[in-house]
Design an enzyme around this catalytic site. Structure first.
Site, PDB file in Angstrom:
ATOM      1  N   GLY A  76       0.710  -1.149   0.008  1.00 41.68           N
ATOM      2  CA  GLY A  76       0.001  -0.001  -0.145  1.00 41.68           C
ATOM      3  C   GLY A  76       0.875   1.161  -0.085  1.00 41.68           C
ATOM      4  N   ASN A  77       1.999   1.222   0.735  1.00 39.72           N
ATOM      5  CA  ASN A  77       2.840   2.341   0.803  1.00 39.72           C
ATOM      6  C   ASN A  77       3.581   2.403  -0.796  1.00 39.72           C
ATOM      7  OD1 ASN A  77       2.867   3.159   3.274  1.00 39.72           O
ATOM      8  ND2 ASN A  77       4.012   1.555   4.027  1.00 39.72           N
ATOM      9  N   LYS A 123      -0.709  -8.305   3.394  1.00 36.19           N
ATOM     10  CA  LYS A 123      -0.889  -8.629   1.925  1.00 36.19           C
ATOM     11  C   LYS A 123       0.127  -9.633   1.306  1.00 36.19           C
ATOM     12  CE  LYS A 123       2.601  -6.212  -0.181  1.00 36.19           C
ATOM     13  NZ  LYS A 123       3.328  -5.805   1.339  1.00 36.19           N
ATOM     14  N   LYS A 178      -0.783  -4.717  12.952  1.00 36.77           N
ATOM     15  CA  LYS A 178      -0.682  -4.272  11.777  1.00 36.77           C
ATOM     16  C   LYS A 178      -1.067  -2.370  11.827  1.00 36.77           C
ATOM     17  CE  LYS A 178      -0.884  -4.503   7.250  1.00 36.77           C
ATOM     18  NZ  LYS A 178       0.650  -4.890   6.501  1.00 36.77           N
ATOM     19  N   LYS A 237       7.515 -10.420   4.890  1.00 42.15           N
ATOM     20  CA  LYS A 237       8.026 -10.766   3.506  1.00 42.15           C
ATOM     21  C   LYS A 237       8.714 -12.078   3.130  1.00 42.15           C
ATOM     22  CE  LYS A 237       7.757  -5.929   1.628  1.00 42.15           C
ATOM     23  NZ  LYS A 237       6.800  -5.569   2.490  1.00 42.15           N
TER      24      LYS A 237
END
Length: 336
Positions: free
Chosen positions: A11-12, A211, A127, A273
């Site tokens: 989103g960033n 995500k 989050k 990640k």
């Protein structure tokens, strides 16, 4: 059939920290990602895009809270659905502009992700969503809105919400079918809309799924070869912030797991990640073609997937591979 790459876009990456988050700014950032996608399409890849929504859903929550005296504020999972639709539209329009007739279609799928009601994450919100606030504002929001506010790396305070582990994807078959028919698919936006199963039905639950973990579930369900996590840094760094800091362009799963356990990849940044990459690549034992994961910026996605050898150092991202690390002579077999 072409290999499938699932690209997880933060989103960033759409609303950067130095931007206000206007629609024009987000669209400009989406165009940069679309150019990377076009390069992969020309190389024969089929593409699924998963995007985050941390800044956007947090901003939308503020708008709803501020407007509650005029219209009812909606629950967080509903706001996640709204941002999923809005960002999916934005990305699809960018793909159409950049790729034109090179694509048969770009489709955004409203995606629901099943989570466990008893997931420990619901008792420990972690989050971050939305903008940064000063301490006084953070204390006010905690008192008046019941938000959990935490200090974030000395940059201010942010709201944090539960982030449960994704279990299943209700639209997995639809995503796979659309991909196989040649469409670029945008799925699990914002990590997907979190739902729990209750008495034979699915109910929304207030949370934001990471995500990267959602992208790993999508990649497995779609039988993808590559999971690509797009971020703000060109490659993974070891010993970050120390005189020994260095970039790494290739890791085996064993190496990645060891560095993760040693605390090299913090939970609030590179940790999710790397965890998603390890889980995805470890699943290679159950599929015909070995999988790999990559972490890099939008500009280096093509170089990182196209050819991990023979490229000038520093011009590609980090790849996480199975234990049988390919040699220059056999790497091409992995990437088609």
């Amino acid at each position: 059939m072409s290999d499938i790459a699932v690209i997880a876009l933060g989103g960033n990456a759409l609303t950067r920290e130095d931007q206000r988050g206007t629609l024009d700014e987000q669209y400009s950032n989406a165009l940069a990602m679309a150019k990377s996608v076009r390069s992969l399409l020309r190389k024969g890849w089929q593409i699924i895009i998963v995007h985050g929504n941390g800044p956007q859903v947090g901003n939308l929550a503020i708008q709803h809270e501020e407007g509650a005296r005029l219209v009812p504020a909606q629950p967080l999972y509903s706001l996640g659905a709204m941002t999923q639709g809005a960002l999916g539209s934005l990305i699809c329009l960018a793909l159409h502009e950049v790729c034109g007739r090179e694509i048969s279609g770009a489709v955004s799928v409203v995606t629901h992700i099943v989570v466990d009601r008893d997931d420990p994450a619901f008792a420990a919100p972690s989050k971050p969503i939305g903008p940064f606030f000063g301490q006084a504002e953070a204390e006010q929001f905690a008192a008046t809105r019941g938000w959990t506010m935490v200090s974030d790396a000395g940059r201010g305070f942010r709201r944090v919400v539960p982030s449960p582990t994704p279990q299943a994807i209700l639209e997995a078959n639809a995503v796979a079918a659309l991909t196989q028919s040649g469409h670029i698919v945008v799925a699990a936006g914002g990590g997907g809309i979190p739902v729990v199963e209750e008495n034979g039905a699915y109910r929304g639950v207030d949370a934001v799924i990471d995500k990267d973990f959602a992208a790993e579930r999508i990649a497995v369900a779609a039988n993808a070869t590559a999971l690509v996590m797009v971020t703000g840094v060109p490659s993974v760094k070891l010993d970050f912030g120390t005189p020994q800091e260095r970039s790494v362009e290739q890791l085996t799963v064993t190496e990645a797991r060891r560095y993760l356990a040693d605390g090299q990849f913090p939970p609030g940044s590179m940790g999710p990640k790397m965890s998603a990459a390890i889980k995805f690549v470890e699943g290679s034992a159950s599929v015909e073609r070995p999988r790999f994961a990559a972490i890099t910026t939008p500009e280096l996605v093509y170089a990182t997937l196209d050819e991990p050898h023979g490229i000038v150092e520093g011009t590609r991202g980090t790849r996480i591979l199975t234990e049988d690390v390919p040699t220059p002579a056999t790497t091409k077999e992995l990437v088609g």
